[in-house]
Design a protein around this motif. Sequence first.
Motif, short mmCIF file in Angstrom:
data_model
loop_
_atom_site.label_atom_id
_atom_site.label_comp_id
_atom_site.label_asym_id
_atom_site.label_seq_id
_atom_site.Cartn_x
_atom_site.Cartn_y
_atom_site.Cartn_z
N ASN A 261 23.32 22.51 32.30
CA ASN A 261 23.70 23.89 31.99
C ASN A 261 24.46 24.53 33.15
O ASN A 261 25.48 25.19 32.97
CB ASN A 261 22.46 24.73 31.66
CG ASN A 261 21.99 24.51 30.24
OD1 ASN A 261 22.78 24.23 29.36
ND2 ASN A 261 20.69 24.62 30.05
N SER A 262 23.98 24.28 34.35
CA SER A 262 24.63 24.83 35.53
C SER A 262 26.03 24.24 35.71
O SER A 262 26.99 24.96 36.02
CB SER A 262 23.77 24.54 36.76
OG SER A 262 24.39 25.03 37.92
N LEU A 263 26.15 22.94 35.49
CA LEU A 263 27.46 22.28 35.62
C LEU A 263 28.45 22.81 34.58
O LEU A 263 29.62 23.03 34.88
CB LEU A 263 27.31 20.76 35.49
CG LEU A 263 26.60 20.06 36.65
CD1 LEU A 263 26.35 18.60 36.31
CD2 LEU A 263 27.42 20.18 37.94
N LEU A 264 27.98 23.01 33.35
CA LEU A 264 28.85 23.55 32.30
C LEU A 264 29.31 24.96 32.63
O LEU A 264 30.47 25.31 32.41
CB LEU A 264 28.14 23.52 30.95
CG LEU A 264 28.00 22.13 30.33
CD1 LEU A 264 27.16 22.19 29.08
CD2 LEU A 264 29.36 21.54 30.04
N GLU A 265 28.41 25.75 33.18
CA GLU A 265 28.78 27.12 33.58
C GLU A 265 29.82 27.09 34.69
O GLU A 265 30.65 27.99 34.80
CB GLU A 265 27.54 27.89 34.02
CG GLU A 265 26.63 28.25 32.87
CD GLU A 265 25.32 28.87 33.33
OE1 GLU A 265 25.14 29.14 34.53
OE2 GLU A 265 24.46 29.08 32.45
N ASP A 266 29.81 26.02 35.49
CA ASP A 266 30.79 25.87 36.57
C ASP A 266 32.09 25.24 36.09
O ASP A 266 32.99 24.97 36.89
CB ASP A 266 30.21 25.01 37.70
CG ASP A 266 29.14 25.73 38.49
OD1 ASP A 266 29.03 26.96 38.38
OD2 ASP A 266 28.40 25.04 39.24
N GLY A 267 32.19 24.96 34.77
CA GLY A 267 33.44 24.47 34.21
C GLY A 267 33.54 22.98 34.00
O GLY A 267 34.58 22.47 33.62
N TYR A 268 32.47 22.23 34.24
CA TYR A 268 32.50 20.79 33.98
C TYR A 268 32.54 20.54 32.47
O TYR A 268 31.97 21.31 31.70
CB TYR A 268 31.24 20.11 34.53
CG TYR A 268 31.27 19.87 36.01
CD1 TYR A 268 31.50 18.60 36.52
CD2 TYR A 268 31.04 20.91 36.90
CE1 TYR A 268 31.51 18.37 37.89
CE2 TYR A 268 31.05 20.70 38.27
CZ TYR A 268 31.29 19.43 38.76
OH TYR A 268 31.29 19.21 40.11
#
Length: 127
Positions: free
Chosen positions: A33-40
């Motif tokens: 979830n954190s990675l997706l929020e960072d644009g991954y």
Amino acid sequence: MAGPFFRKSLTDSGQLRRGLEKDVQHKAIEIANSLLEDGYEEGRAIPIAIAQAKKVRPKSNVTYQVAPVDGDNQWEVRKEGADRATNVFNKKQEALDRANELIDSQNAKVMIHRQDGTMQETKKANN
């Protein structure tokens, strides 16, 4: 920007259903979830999240003993407190190989004994 994973989406991912323990799955969800929020992108975020979640899993309270079998030329791997051995091997090295697998897969601690039964060393996962 991609939205965060939902627990159901990530849990349904085949990558997460392949033998991951629940605590590792939950941590992977959090990291993904954190990675997706960072644009991954999702395809990149899942494997990164799984790898990172495996590294931060909690310490285990499971302890195994590698010890000689009484009156025999065999070696056993036994979970502490168990009535029976988990595995019995003809060579100590075979028992040590199994113990190393347990350290990795169960994040366990392993107490290794000498042929005379005295303590040789204790090994545990690197957390």
